[in-house]
Scaffold this motif. Structure first.
Motif, PDB file in Angstrom:
ATOM      1  N   HIS A   1     -61.306   7.287 -75.833  1.00  0.00           N
ATOM      2  CA  HIS A   1     -60.029   7.607 -75.095  1.00  0.00           C
ATOM      3  C   HIS A   1     -58.746   7.335 -76.033  1.00  0.00           C
ATOM      4  CE1 HIS A   1     -57.612   8.352 -71.374  1.00  0.00           C
ATOM      5  NE2 HIS A   1     -57.016   7.069 -71.529  1.00  0.00           N
ATOM      6  N   SER A   2     -58.920   6.349 -76.754  1.00  0.00           N
ATOM      7  CA  SER A   2     -57.672   6.030 -77.419  1.00  0.00           C
ATOM      8  C   SER A   2     -57.423   6.962 -78.602  1.00  0.00           C
ATOM      9  CB  SER A   2     -57.911   4.638 -78.366  1.00  0.00           C
ATOM     10  OG  SER A   2     -58.800   4.382 -79.078  1.00  0.00           O
ATOM     11  N   THR A   3     -58.391   7.675 -79.280  1.00  0.00           N
ATOM     12  CA  THR A   3     -58.198   8.823 -80.093  1.00  0.00           C
ATOM     13  C   THR A   3     -57.564   9.831 -79.328  1.00  0.00           C
ATOM     14  OG1 THR A   3     -60.038   7.880 -81.339  1.00  0.00           O
ATOM     15  CG2 THR A   3     -59.438   9.981 -81.667  1.00  0.00           C
ATOM     16  N   GLN A   4     -58.273  10.127 -78.230  1.00  0.00           N
ATOM     17  CA  GLN A   4     -57.602  11.287 -77.582  1.00  0.00           C
ATOM     18  C   GLN A   4     -56.171  11.043 -77.188  1.00  0.00           C
ATOM     19  OE1 GLN A   4     -59.659  12.995 -74.301  1.00  0.00           O
ATOM     20  NE2 GLN A   4     -61.855  12.185 -74.882  1.00  0.00           N
ATOM     21  N   LEU A   5     -55.642   9.895 -76.589  1.00  0.00           N
ATOM     22  CA  LEU A   5     -54.401   9.547 -76.476  1.00  0.00           C
ATOM     23  C   LEU A   5     -53.638   9.711 -77.780  1.00  0.00           C
ATOM     24  CD1 LEU A   5     -54.762   6.440 -74.168  1.00  0.00           C
ATOM     25  CD2 LEU A   5     -54.204   8.630 -73.459  1.00  0.00           C
ATOM     26  N   THR A   6     -53.794   9.304 -78.847  1.00  0.00           N
ATOM     27  CA  THR A   6     -52.968   9.438 -80.062  1.00  0.00           C
ATOM     28  C   THR A   6     -53.050  10.827 -80.583  1.00  0.00           C
ATOM     29  OG1 THR A   6     -53.984   7.196 -80.636  1.00  0.00           O
ATOM     30  CG2 THR A   6     -52.761   8.760 -82.549  1.00  0.00           C
ATOM     31  N   ALA A   7     -54.009  11.746 -80.285  1.00  0.00           N
ATOM     32  CA  ALA A   7     -54.194  13.052 -80.731  1.00  0.00           C
ATOM     33  C   ALA A   7     -53.380  13.810 -79.901  1.00  0.00           C
ATOM     34  CB  ALA A   7     -55.606  13.622 -80.785  1.00  0.00           C
ATOM     35  N   VAL A   8     -53.309  13.791 -78.503  1.00  0.00           N
ATOM     36  CA  VAL A   8     -52.508  14.282 -77.706  1.00  0.00           C
ATOM     37  C   VAL A   8     -51.030  14.191 -77.728  1.00  0.00           C
ATOM     38  CG1 VAL A   8     -51.920  14.585 -75.095  1.00  0.00           C
ATOM     39  CG2 VAL A   8     -54.072  14.710 -75.686  1.00  0.00           C
ATOM     40  N   LEU A   9     -50.806  12.727 -77.993  1.00  0.00           N
ATOM     41  CA  LEU A   9     -49.169  12.592 -78.426  1.00  0.00           C
ATOM     42  C   LEU A   9     -48.894  13.400 -79.664  1.00  0.00           C
ATOM     43  CD1 LEU A   9     -47.049  10.744 -77.334  1.00  0.00           C
ATOM     44  CD2 LEU A   9     -47.716   8.901 -78.802  1.00  0.00           C
ATOM     45  N   ALA A  10     -49.583  13.161 -80.581  1.00  0.00           N
ATOM     46  CA  ALA A  10     -48.978  13.757 -81.935  1.00  0.00           C
ATOM     47  C   ALA A  10     -49.114  15.270 -81.951  1.00  0.00           C
ATOM     48  CB  ALA A  10     -50.157  13.365 -83.083  1.00  0.00           C
TER      49      ALA A  10
END
Length: 546
Positions: A220-229
């Motif tokens: 989930h943390s990877t997804q959040l970072t990827a979505v933001l970038a």
């Protein structure tokens, strides 16, 4: 048509503009000039290659299996860089196919328009080469199925658009072009980090495999970072408030063909990336950020409309092209709201509005360019004065088309602009599971208020430009009446050119370039099922992970 034939068609669609761009830089053989000058022959080359690409795209659409629009068709998958697991992976489905056809159509119409009305600049060779290179990069963005190829295609369009603005634009073109390239490149760098994060963590850059995986291999943390970038990079290109400030300057300075393509297809690359990459590959992260996306979207709707209202008011020195650019901020806000609703109706509305905006705003920029060509200005105060446009009296067909495009843009039922924005609000009214309905009801109310503001500024523009600020339609310039002398005096005092006896209404080449867009505006408004039938199964697949 079998998939192998479609595969070759898609490859040809992507390669032919590159061949044409190269051909534009080489001397045109005398046998291929057909009696035209070398400069005219180069312009004809743009029409020929973009026309051939359009024909092949239509054939591709005709051979597309409409019974299975969610399935990727016309696929090519060849290993390109094995060490990095990058493939030359191509294909189309019900989401990307309409964007391919729209890109091919608008590029052909721009080439046809430029055959007779080339903007002032270094010459036709560079203009034609850049136009076709821009087409190739845009088409590739909608057809590639590898994250790294997507990024390369996404970046390919930046250089030709920069030079089209900087060398063939008007006004403060170099500053506007520099601002465009700086904003979009910075956004792209941030987006690249997100794409690399997904590819490295998932072990593949294949967009089909990543969408099928639906984020199960990403924390989930990877997804959040990827979505933001990735979201920041795509928000710049969309453009979404508050990352929109490069757009009005770029549109105001760009030549007519550049404005049409920038609004008609380049802005769609941002929203397409949200639907093609962010939503299916990082569904958990997107679900978390969806309410924030919706909030920024509705702020953009109201902000864009208020900016347009200010520009439309007498005495504010508003520019017609700049106003249309700000209107795009609002219209793209509806698309963002539909995507952020994570609902069937909202997603279909966003995809429909994507195409409708490209058609209608492309027509508006063509018309704004024609008005500027005739009067030497797109300043609304100068166009609206006694010596200004008053198009209903001086050029009734041009005035009628401008009014038609304006009411289509404000969402008149029966025209293309209505369905997408209405469905986006329906989707926001009943958002996807897990989203706060009270928050989305608030977003829906704000968006509905935005539609009222949109009608207000567009009708104000029609009244001022088509009828004049004084409420009377100026007489025909050919009438020789005393009022004409007064108009000429007012025009001379304001610095805008007075209409001459030879003032032209819609010319033949303009009618040829604009009629398809006007016709599609009506067809899409009266028969929306043509497009919705393609996107509905693909939307169900996209939302399957929620």
């Amino acid at each position: 048509m079998n998939d192998t034939a479609l595969q070759y068609l898609l490859v040809a669609v992507l390669v032919l503009p590159l061949v044409g761009a190269l051909g534009a830089l080489l001397p045109v053989p005398r046998a291929l000039r057909f009696g035209a000058t070398p400069e005219r022959a180069v312009r004809g080359l743009a029409v020929a290659f973009s026309g051939l690409v359009l024909v092949l795209t239509v054939v591709l659409a005709a051979g597309f299996d409409r019974d299975h629009p969610a399935r990727t068709q016309a696929t090519t998958d060849v290993t390109w860089i094995p060490a990095l697991r990058i493939h030359l992976h191509l294909g189309v489905d019900g989401i990307s196919l309409p964007l391919l056809v729209l890109t091919a159509l608008l590029t052909f119409l721009c080439a046809l328009y430029s055959l007779f009305n080339l903007p002032e600049g270094p010459g036709p060779r560079g203009f034609v080469a850049l136009l076709l290179l821009l087409e190739s990069g845009t088409l590739a963005t909608f057809a590639v199925l590898d994250l790294m190829l997507f990024f390369l295609a996404f970046e390919t369009v930046l250089i030709p658009m920069y030079f089209l603005i900087a060398r063939w634009g008007g006004g403060d073109r170099e500053r506007s072009a520099l601002r465009f390239i700086v904003y979009t490149l910075l956004g792209s760098v941030i987006m690249l980090l997100g794409l690399l994060l997904i590819g490295v963590k998932a072990g593949t850059f294949d967009m089909v495999a990543l969408a099928t995986d639906n984020g199960s291999s990403l924390s989930h943390s990877t997804q959040l970072t990827a979505v933001l970038a990735i979201g920041i990079g795509l928000a710049v290109k969309t453009p979404m408030w508050p990352l929109h400030s490069w757009l009005p300057d770029a549109h105001t300075a760009a030549p007519t063909a550049g404005s049409v393509l920038l609004a008609g297809v380049l802005l769609k690359m941002g929203t397409y990336g949200l639907v093609r990459i962010v939503l299916p590959m990082t569904p958990g992260g997107f679900h978390t950020f969806a309410p924030y996306l919706a909030a920024f979207a509705v702020v953009g709707i109201v902000y864009g409309s208020l900016a347009c209202l200010w520009l439309a008011r007498p005495g504010n020195g508003g520019d017609l092209k700049r106003l249309i650019a700000y209107s795009s901020v609002g219209h793209m806000g509806f698309i963002g709201l539909g995507i952020a609703s994570l609902s069937d109706a909202g997603m279909k509305g966003a995809l429909f509005a994507n195409i409708a905006h490209g058609i209608i705003t492309g027509l508006l920029f063509f018309l704004a360019g024609a008005v500027k060509d005739r009067y030497g200005t797109s300043d609304l105060d100068r166009l609206s004065g006694r010596g200004g446009a008053a198009l209903y009296g001086r050029a009734p067909r041009l005035g009628g088309l401008l009014a038609f495009a304006a009411v289509a843009s404000l969402g008149l039922p029966g025209l293309a602009g209505f369905w997408g924005e209405m469905m986006a609000m329906f989707g926001s009214f009943d958002p996807g599971a897990g989203l706060s309905r009270p928050a989305y009801l608030t977003f829906t109310a704000i968006a509905a208020f935005g539609t009222l503001l949109t009608a207000a500024y567009l009708l104000t523009v029609v009244r001022r430009v088509c009828m004049g600020d004084r409420g009377t339609t100026a007489p025909s310039a050919a009438s020789g009446s005393p009022a004409d002398s007064a108009d000429s005096a007012d025009s001379a005092a304001s610095g805008s050119p007075a209409p001459s006896a030879a003032f032209a209404d819609v010319r033949g080449y303009e009618l040829a370039a604009w009629t398809p867009l006007a016709a599609l505006t009506v067809v899409a408004g009266l028969w929306p099922a043509v497009l919705l039938g393609l996107t509905e199964p693909a939307v169900r697949t996209l939302l399957g992970g929620h």
